[in-house]
Scaffold this motif. Sequence first.
Motif, PDB file in Angstrom:
ATOM      1  N   GLY A 156     -10.915 -30.789   2.715  1.00  0.00           N
ATOM      2  CA  GLY A 156     -10.872 -32.127   2.155  1.00  0.00           C
ATOM      3  C   GLY A 156     -12.172 -32.513   1.469  1.00  0.00           C
ATOM      4  O   GLY A 156     -12.186 -33.398   0.601  1.00  0.00           O
ATOM      5  N   ILE A 157     -13.278 -31.853   1.854  1.00  0.00           N
ATOM      6  CA  ILE A 157     -14.571 -32.118   1.226  1.00  0.00           C
ATOM      7  C   ILE A 157     -14.866 -31.062   0.174  1.00  0.00           C
ATOM      8  O   ILE A 157     -15.289 -31.374  -0.935  1.00  0.00           O
ATOM      9  N   GLU A 158     -14.627 -29.804   0.521  1.00  0.00           N
ATOM     10  CA  GLU A 158     -14.886 -28.712  -0.415  1.00  0.00           C
ATOM     11  C   GLU A 158     -14.130 -28.921  -1.727  1.00  0.00           C
ATOM     12  O   GLU A 158     -14.673 -28.715  -2.819  1.00  0.00           O
ATOM     13  N   GLU A 159     -12.904 -29.372  -1.623  1.00  0.00           N
ATOM     14  CA  GLU A 159     -12.096 -29.616  -2.814  1.00  0.00           C
ATOM     15  C   GLU A 159     -12.732 -30.680  -3.716  1.00  0.00           C
ATOM     16  O   GLU A 159     -12.708 -30.565  -4.943  1.00  0.00           O
ATOM     17  N   LYS A 160     -13.302 -31.705  -3.085  1.00  0.00           N
ATOM     18  CA  LYS A 160     -13.930 -32.784  -3.855  1.00  0.00           C
ATOM     19  C   LYS A 160     -15.214 -32.305  -4.539  1.00  0.00           C
ATOM     20  O   LYS A 160     -15.533 -32.746  -5.642  1.00  0.00           O
ATOM     21  N   VAL A 161     -15.948 -31.414  -3.869  1.00  0.00           N
ATOM     22  CA  VAL A 161     -17.156 -30.862  -4.493  1.00  0.00           C
ATOM     23  C   VAL A 161     -16.767 -30.015  -5.701  1.00  0.00           C
ATOM     24  O   VAL A 161     -17.389 -30.099  -6.760  1.00  0.00           O
ATOM     25  N   GLU A 163     -14.166 -30.399  -7.507  1.00  0.00           N
ATOM     26  CA  GLU A 163     -13.726 -31.343  -8.538  1.00  0.00           C
ATOM     27  C   GLU A 163     -14.928 -31.925  -9.277  1.00  0.00           C
ATOM     28  O   GLU A 163     -14.921 -32.042 -10.502  1.00  0.00           O
ATOM     29  N   LEU A 164     -15.978 -32.285  -8.534  1.00  0.00           N
ATOM     30  CA  LEU A 164     -17.204 -32.797  -9.159  1.00  0.00           C
ATOM     31  C   LEU A 164     -17.804 -31.754 -10.099  1.00  0.00           C
ATOM     32  O   LEU A 164     -18.377 -32.089 -11.140  1.00  0.00           O
ATOM     33  N   ALA A 165     -17.659 -30.472  -9.701  1.00  0.00           N
ATOM     34  CA  ALA A 165     -18.217 -29.381 -10.497  1.00  0.00           C
ATOM     35  C   ALA A 165     -17.318 -29.001 -11.664  1.00  0.00           C
ATOM     36  O   ALA A 165     -17.707 -28.176 -12.499  1.00  0.00           O
ATOM     37  N   GLY A 166     -16.113 -29.572 -11.711  1.00  0.00           N
ATOM     38  CA  GLY A 166     -15.185 -29.239 -12.784  1.00  0.00           C
ATOM     39  C   GLY A 166     -14.568 -27.866 -12.629  1.00  0.00           C
ATOM     40  O   GLY A 166     -14.235 -27.212 -13.615  1.00  0.00           O
ATOM     41  N   LEU A 167     -14.408 -27.423 -11.371  1.00  0.00           N
ATOM     42  CA  LEU A 167     -13.873 -26.095 -11.094  1.00  0.00           C
ATOM     43  C   LEU A 167     -12.514 -26.186 -10.408  1.00  0.00           C
ATOM     44  O   LEU A 167     -12.203 -27.179  -9.753  1.00  0.00           O
ATOM     45  N   ASP A 168     -11.723 -25.123 -10.541  1.00  0.00           N
ATOM     46  CA  ASP A 168     -10.409 -25.098  -9.893  1.00  0.00           C
ATOM     47  C   ASP A 168     -10.455 -24.279  -8.605  1.00  0.00           C
ATOM     48  O   ASP A 168     -11.529 -23.834  -8.178  1.00  0.00           O
ATOM     49  N   GLU A 169      -9.290 -24.030  -8.020  1.00  0.00           N
ATOM     50  CA  GLU A 169      -9.215 -23.369  -6.715  1.00  0.00           C
ATOM     51  C   GLU A 169      -9.572 -21.891  -6.764  1.00  0.00           C
ATOM     52  O   GLU A 169      -9.660 -21.229  -5.719  1.00  0.00           O
ATOM     53  N   ASN A 170      -9.807 -21.357  -7.952  1.00  0.00           N
ATOM     54  CA  ASN A 170     -10.250 -19.964  -8.052  1.00  0.00           C
ATOM     55  C   ASN A 170     -11.701 -19.792  -7.619  1.00  0.00           C
ATOM     56  O   ASN A 170     -12.158 -18.661  -7.411  1.00  0.00           O
ATOM     57  N   TYR A 171     -12.412 -20.900  -7.472  1.00  0.00           N
ATOM     58  CA  TYR A 171     -13.810 -20.855  -7.048  1.00  0.00           C
ATOM     59  C   TYR A 171     -13.940 -21.317  -5.599  1.00  0.00           C
ATOM     60  O   TYR A 171     -13.283 -22.266  -5.183  1.00  0.00           O
ATOM     61  N   TYR A 172     -14.807 -20.625  -4.861  1.00  0.00           N
ATOM     62  CA  TYR A 172     -15.058 -20.983  -3.466  1.00  0.00           C
ATOM     63  C   TYR A 172     -16.507 -21.437  -3.335  1.00  0.00           C
ATOM     64  O   TYR A 172     -17.435 -20.757  -3.805  1.00  0.00           O
ATOM     65  N   LEU A 173     -16.701 -22.569  -2.682  1.00  0.00           N
ATOM     66  CA  LEU A 173     -18.041 -23.114  -2.471  1.00  0.00           C
ATOM     67  C   LEU A 173     -18.703 -22.424  -1.282  1.00  0.00           C
ATOM     68  O   LEU A 173     -18.231 -22.526  -0.154  1.00  0.00           O
TER      69      LEU A 173
END
Length: 202
Positions: A156-161, A163-173
């Motif tokens: 729920g937080i990683e997804e928002k980060v 989104e802020l970065a302008g990245l989709d689910e292909n990227y992992y934080l």
Amino acid sequence: MELDEAINNRTSVRYFSEEPVPREAIMKLIGSAIRAPTASGLENWLFVVFQSEEVRRKLHELIAEGMKKYYMAVNLPEEKMEKLRRRILEEGMFWAPVYIGVFMDKRTRFLPGKEFDELEFIWSVESAAMAIQNLMLKAVELGLGTVYIGVTNFQGIEEKVRELAGLDENYYLVGVIPVGYPRAEPRPRKRRKKAEDVVKFI
């Protein structure tokens, strides 16, 4: 600066001055980061620099949300939770002039086949982690402070980060690194264990 000096002086800095970090210094950090080993030579990392005040405010709020989740998971007493909230929101803990989000592209891999998904993922995270360490050591040389933030990986937080970065689910934080000039003189902590305590020779 000798490497030993950078290693021994690196410590987690949680309070930063308002002094801006020059772009040249940020690029030196990234340049050092990408000299790290990378599994299969993939270099599938991406460094997102959050520096506008609006984006930093949002990211700082997400860090605060992650810290709350972290301490709730270990049943921290309510009074300590309130103290933490004050430190973050009122005293500016983790508020930095720059944040570097370290991501890895899950699509870039070497081994084909779903049976290698987990192994490829682990290798990519390890590569990004080594890049983060290089970045942090270079920061010491430049007189900058850093701290590793992992609580932004809560669901729920990683997804928002991202989104802020302008990245989709292909990227992992892999982590968020606040960067800035320390508000006070950093004081490296001693390790509880010595090298002799954590080594096994065979």
